[in-house]
Design an enzyme around this catalytic site. Structure first.
Site, PDB file in Angstrom:
ATOM      1  CE  LYS A  36       1.585   2.096   3.073  1.00  0.00           C
ATOM      2  NZ  LYS A  36       1.825   0.781   3.676  1.00  0.00           N
ATOM      3  CG  ASP A  63      -0.876   0.214   5.954  1.00  0.00           C
ATOM      4  OD1 ASP A  63      -2.028  -0.195   6.170  1.00  0.00           O
ATOM      5  OD2 ASP A  63      -0.192  -0.143   4.982  1.00  0.00           O
ATOM      6  CE  LYS A  65      -3.390  -3.061   4.481  1.00  0.00           C
ATOM      7  NZ  LYS A  65      -1.961  -2.701   4.547  1.00  0.00           N
ATOM      8  CG  HIS A  67      -9.891  -8.012  10.709  1.00  0.00           C
ATOM      9  ND1 HIS A  67      -9.897  -8.644   9.496  1.00  0.00           N
ATOM     10  CD2 HIS A  67     -11.094  -8.276  11.246  1.00  0.00           C
ATOM     11  CE1 HIS A  67     -11.051  -9.259   9.301  1.00  0.00           C
ATOM     12  NE2 HIS A  67     -11.799  -9.049  10.369  1.00  0.00           N
ATOM     13  CG  ASP A  68      -8.654  -8.909  17.658  1.00  0.00           C
ATOM     14  OD1 ASP A  68      -9.560  -9.577  18.200  1.00  0.00           O
ATOM     15  OD2 ASP A  68      -7.447  -9.160  17.810  1.00  0.00           O
ATOM     16  CG  ASN A  71     -12.924  -4.185  24.565  1.00  0.00           C
ATOM     17  OD1 ASN A  71     -13.317  -3.087  24.953  1.00  0.00           O
ATOM     18  ND2 ASN A  71     -12.000  -4.893  25.192  1.00  0.00           N
ATOM     19  CB  THR A 122      -4.706  -4.527  -4.687  1.00  0.00           C
ATOM     20  OG1 THR A 122      -3.598  -4.334  -3.823  1.00  0.00           O
ATOM     21  CG2 THR A 122      -5.481  -3.253  -4.800  1.00  0.00           C
ATOM     22  NE  ARG A 183       5.277   0.735  -9.055  1.00  0.00           N
ATOM     23  CZ  ARG A 183       4.872   0.610  -7.780  1.00  0.00           C
ATOM     24  NH1 ARG A 183       4.249   1.610  -7.184  1.00  0.00           N
ATOM     25  NH2 ARG A 183       5.126  -0.491  -7.101  1.00  0.00           N
ATOM     26  NE  ARG A 213       7.335  -2.375  -4.222  1.00  0.00           N
ATOM     27  CZ  ARG A 213       6.587  -3.433  -4.543  1.00  0.00           C
ATOM     28  NH1 ARG A 213       7.164  -4.614  -4.714  1.00  0.00           N
ATOM     29  NH2 ARG A 213       5.287  -3.303  -4.708  1.00  0.00           N
TER      30      ARG A 213
HETATM   31  O1  C5P Z   1       6.067  -0.127  -3.365  1.00  0.00           O
HETATM   32  P1  C5P Z   1       4.636   0.179  -3.664  1.00  0.00           P
HETATM   33  O2  C5P Z   1       4.405   1.564  -4.234  1.00  0.00           O
HETATM   34  O3  C5P Z   1       3.958  -0.902  -4.461  1.00  0.00           O
HETATM   35  O4  C5P Z   1       3.970   0.206  -2.200  1.00  0.00           O
HETATM   36  C1  C5P Z   1       2.611   0.369  -1.981  1.00  0.00           C
HETATM   37  C2  C5P Z   1       2.308   0.356  -0.525  1.00  0.00           C
HETATM   38  O5  C5P Z   1       0.892   0.360  -0.381  1.00  0.00           O
HETATM   39  C3  C5P Z   1       2.829  -0.877   0.237  1.00  0.00           C
HETATM   40  O6  C5P Z   1       3.179  -0.437   1.554  1.00  0.00           O
HETATM   41  C4  C5P Z   1       1.635  -1.788   0.289  1.00  0.00           C
HETATM   42  O7  C5P Z   1       1.621  -2.614   1.432  1.00  0.00           O
HETATM   43  C5  C5P Z   1       0.471  -0.786   0.351  1.00  0.00           C
HETATM   44  N1  C5P Z   1      -0.796  -1.288  -0.152  1.00  0.00           N
HETATM   45  C6  C5P Z   1      -0.986  -1.768  -1.449  1.00  0.00           C
HETATM   46  N2  C5P Z   1      -2.204  -2.219  -1.844  1.00  0.00           N
HETATM   47  C7  C5P Z   1      -3.239  -2.210  -1.006  1.00  0.00           C
HETATM   48  C8  C5P Z   1      -3.077  -1.723   0.295  1.00  0.00           C
HETATM   49  C9  C5P Z   1      -1.833  -1.259   0.688  1.00  0.00           C
HETATM   50  O8  C5P Z   1      -0.052  -1.757  -2.238  1.00  0.00           O
HETATM   51  N3  C5P Z   1      -4.420  -2.626  -1.419  1.00  0.00           N
END
Ligand code: C5P
Length: 234
Positions: A36, A63, A65, A67-68, A71, A122, A183, A213
């Protein structure tokens, strides 16, 4: 076209450092994950990052996202589709006309990436919604925006693994769910509020799992990726 295919793991390449990117791509395996590219990496390296990732054999989730106005979003989605990305996303809060315009524009591309709606970030909870004058609860809003994305012909939505079951039950198994906040029990949760294990996310109906991460900051991203992939295949 089959919407859900392996690998189900998507590694978030959240860095602005080209050397770190090269190192990561060298350690990850396109047989075990997709990748991603988000706003940080794209802003740092520009669209050439798409070619760099493709050159290493990875399929890419862009990714950004969008939003506009309809067109503008439609035009941006078309450019991304023509660049050959595998998945891209738009904010469902942009409204049905914007979502439908995005859908229509990528249909005209020779590539057909998956088009995914972002429901509610989130980082947004009950009090942030009230601040915005929105009276629905976060769960109600996620469901509402998932429904809107479905009606506009999107392939699926990004949602937390905790909401996945609810959305699958209502919108059906073909509606693709992409879930971050994944996780292993031994991983740090970082800033993720609601974390779910890879097995639990799949049981809840998630189709693709976004992991950043825990893999990118591991001593050995290659070993950590294999650990995640093993859990998903067992
Ligand atoms: O490092 P980690 O596993 O937390 O990364 C999660 C990825 O998912 C990040 O790139 C974050 O921007 C993305 N993301 C998120 N929650 C969302 C939408 C996207 O954590 N609601």
């Amino acid at each position: 076209m089959q919407k859900v295919s392996s690998p189900r793991l998507i590694v978030a390449l959240d860095t602005a450092d080209p050397a770190k990117l090269d190192l990561l791509l060298a350690q990850l395996d396109p047989q075990l994950c997709r990748v991603k590219v988000g706003k940080e990496l794209f802003t740092a390296l520009g669209p050439s990052v798409i070619d760099a990732v493709h050159a290493q054999g990875f399929e890419l989730f862009l990714d950004l996202k969008y939003h506009d106005i309809p067109n503008t979003v439609a035009a941006a989605c078309r450019v991304a589709a023509d660049a050959g990305v595998w998945m891209l996303n738009v904010h469902a809060l942009g409204g049905k006309a914007m979502l439908a315009a995005a859908r229509e524009s990528i249909q005209q591309s020779m590539h057909s990436p998956l088009l995914i709606g972002v429901t509610l970030l989130t980082s947004m909870g009950e009090s942030e919604l009230i601040e915005l004058g929105i009276t629905l609860s976060p769960t109600e809003l996620v469901q509402h925006l998932a429904r809107l994305s479905h009606q506009a012909g999107l392939d699926g939505v990004v949602c937390s693994a905790q909401e996945a079951r609810l959305i699958k039950n209502e919108l059906g198994t073909d509606f693709v769910l992409v879930t971050p906040g994944i996780r292993l029990p031994s991983d740090a949760s970082h800033d993720q509020q609601r974390i779910v294990s890879p097995q639990q996310a799949m049981e809840n109906g998630a189709d693709f799992l976004v992991v950043g991460r825990p893999i990118t900051q591991a001593d050995s991203p290659a070993d950590k990726l294999r650990e995640f992939a093993r859990l998903l295949s067992s």
